[in-house]
Design a protein around this motif. Structure first.
Motif, short mmCIF file in Angstrom:
data_model
loop_
_atom_site.label_atom_id
_atom_site.label_comp_id
_atom_site.label_asym_id
_atom_site.label_seq_id
_atom_site.Cartn_x
_atom_site.Cartn_y
_atom_site.Cartn_z
N MET A 129 38.29 27.37 23.85
CA MET A 129 38.77 28.35 24.79
C MET A 129 38.06 29.67 24.57
SD MET A 129 40.93 26.93 26.75
CE MET A 129 42.46 27.50 27.37
N TYR A 130 37.84 30.37 25.67
CA TYR A 130 37.21 31.69 25.64
C TYR A 130 38.15 32.69 26.31
CZ TYR A 130 33.07 28.84 24.89
OH TYR A 130 32.17 27.94 24.41
N LYS A 131 38.16 33.90 25.85
CA LYS A 131 38.91 34.96 26.51
C LYS A 131 37.94 35.75 27.38
CE LYS A 131 42.60 35.48 23.28
NZ LYS A 131 43.92 35.77 23.66
N VAL A 132 38.32 35.95 28.64
CA VAL A 132 37.48 36.71 29.57
C VAL A 132 38.29 37.85 30.16
CG1 VAL A 132 35.95 34.77 30.14
CG2 VAL A 132 38.02 35.12 31.46
N LYS A 133 37.60 38.94 30.44
CA LYS A 133 38.24 40.12 31.01
C LYS A 133 38.37 39.96 32.52
CE LYS A 133 37.87 45.17 31.13
NZ LYS A 133 38.83 45.25 32.14
N VAL A 134 39.51 40.33 33.03
CA VAL A 134 39.74 40.28 34.48
C VAL A 134 38.85 41.32 35.16
CG1 VAL A 134 41.44 40.69 36.29
CG2 VAL A 134 42.11 39.47 34.21
N THR A 135 38.07 40.87 36.13
CA THR A 135 37.21 41.78 36.89
C THR A 135 37.53 41.75 38.38
OG1 THR A 135 35.50 40.08 37.20
CG2 THR A 135 35.28 41.53 35.27
N HIS A 136 38.18 40.67 38.84
CA HIS A 136 38.43 40.48 40.27
C HIS A 136 39.79 39.83 40.50
CE1 HIS A 136 34.12 41.09 40.35
NE2 HIS A 136 34.20 41.27 41.66
N ARG A 137 40.19 39.82 41.76
CA ARG A 137 41.37 39.12 42.22
C ARG A 137 40.95 38.25 43.40
NH1 ARG A 137 46.32 40.62 40.38
NH2 ARG A 137 46.02 42.78 39.83
N VAL A 138 41.46 37.02 43.45
CA VAL A 138 41.15 36.11 44.56
C VAL A 138 41.88 36.60 45.81
CG1 VAL A 138 41.28 33.72 45.37
CG2 VAL A 138 40.90 34.20 42.93
N LEU A 139 41.16 36.74 46.90
CA LEU A 139 41.75 37.25 48.14
C LEU A 139 42.86 36.35 48.68
CD1 LEU A 139 38.50 38.44 49.93
CD2 LEU A 139 40.29 39.89 48.96
N ALA A 140 42.68 35.05 48.61
CA ALA A 140 43.62 34.11 49.22
C ALA A 140 44.98 34.09 48.54
CB ALA A 140 43.02 32.71 49.23
N ASN A 141 45.00 34.23 47.21
CA ASN A 141 46.27 34.06 46.51
C ASN A 141 46.55 35.12 45.45
OD1 ASN A 141 44.56 33.36 44.42
ND2 ASN A 141 44.92 31.16 44.64
#
Length: 79
Positions: free
Chosen positions: A1-13
């Protein structure tokens, strides 16, 4: 597992996502999506999050492999 930083949000949900390669996004529900794949058809399926968002989520090895597959199919780096 890798930890990634949130950069975006999905438009649909509105799910959290990380752009790990230009136009390739890993979503916190396990999906990998791309601007050039499926129903997106050239438009970006995600929007950037606000600068003050400082969240991370885990990305699996399978998500990483899927993202690499999308990136190489889009950009064809071997050419």
């Amino acid at each position: 597992m890798y930890k990634v930083k949130v950069t975006h949000r999905v438009l649909a949900n509105r799910r959290l996502a990380c752009e790990i390669y230009p136009e390739v996004f890993v979503v916190d529900n396990g999906a990998v999506i791309s601007t050039y794949a499926g129903p997106a058809n050239g438009y970006c399926p995600c929007e950037p999050v606000e600068p003050e968002i400082d969240e991370v989520f885990e990305m699996s090895e399978q998500q990483l492999r899927d993202a690499i597959r999308w990136a190489t199919s889009i950009y064809r780096p071997w050419r």
